[in-house]
Design an enzyme around this catalytic site. Structure first.
Site, PDB file in Angstrom:
ATOM      1  N   ARG A 177       0.821  -1.224   0.000  1.00 52.60           N
ATOM      2  CA  ARG A 177       0.000   0.000   0.000  1.00 52.60           C
ATOM      3  C   ARG A 177       0.846   1.261   0.000  1.00 52.60           C
ATOM      4  NH1 ARG A 177      -4.516  -0.750   4.427  1.00 52.60           N
ATOM      5  NH2 ARG A 177      -2.704  -1.172   5.691  1.00 52.60           N
TER       6      ARG A 177
ATOM      7  N   GLU B  61       3.371  -6.725  13.444  1.00 48.64           N
ATOM      8  CA  GLU B  61       2.328  -6.958  14.444  1.00 48.64           C
ATOM      9  C   GLU B  61       1.847  -8.404  14.461  1.00 48.64           C
ATOM     10  OE1 GLU B  61      -1.925  -4.864  15.646  1.00 48.64           O
ATOM     11  OE2 GLU B  61      -0.921  -4.303  13.792  1.00 48.64           O
TER      12      GLU B  61
END
Length: 175
Positions: free
Chosen positions: A59, A96
């Site tokens: 992205r 994460e």
């Protein structure tokens, strides 16, 4: 449209890509040309006198390439492992929800180049840290890093600050 209106279009998606993760979907922002232009202008205002915009797979590419066009500088993709066709430097990192590796072409930029680094979200800081180190492996300097969103409870900014030559990090919004 102001930046807060543009960022309000980002849609949170719970439990994606796995349970416990709150994914920030930028697709609605990208689909709105006024919002997209607002965000690109804001990201481009973070740095001046740069040679390149580098951005992270995937992205970050959308944002970084548009910022490079606006700033009239070259664009450097930093890709996930195995995606670049030429000789690369690589760095592994934690994120994460797992472990991954980034790569950059060994001839992507000249030593001494000044770079604005772009990504969509700053979470744990692992991805941006790896990208900063890759750019430094080329002898270039990250003058600034910029993201759309920052998730402060994941302490990514503090992780990046531990680097010997940590660049300033700008976030258009804290989430």
């Amino acid at each position: 449209m102001d930046i807060s209106q543009a960022l309000a279009l980002i849609r949170p998606i719970p439990d994606f890509p796995k349970p416990g993760i709150l994914f920030q979907d930028i697709s609605p922002l990208l689909a709105n040309p006024e919002a997209f232009a607002t965000v690109i202008s804001a990201l481009a205002a973070v740095a001046d006198e740069i040679d390149y915009v580098a951005a992270l797979d995937a992205r970050g590419f959308i944002l970084g390439s548009a910022v490079a066009l606006e700033m009239k500088v070259g664009f450097i993709p930093i890709r996930k492992s195995g995606k670049l066709p030429y000789t690369t430097f690589s760095r592994s990192y934690s994120l994460e929800y797992g472990q991954d590796e980034l790569e950059i072409h060994t001839d992507a930029m000249e030593p001494g180049s000044r770079v604005l680094l772009i990504d969509d979200v700053l979470a744990t800081g692992g991805t941006l840290k790896a990208a900063i180190l890759l750019i430094q492996d080329l002898g270039a300097v990250v003058v600034s890093a910029a993201v759309l969103l920052e998730i402060p409870e994941l302490a990514g900014r503090a992780s990046i600050a531990k680097l010997d030559s940590a660049p300033p990090v700008f976030s258009l919004s804290l989430k």
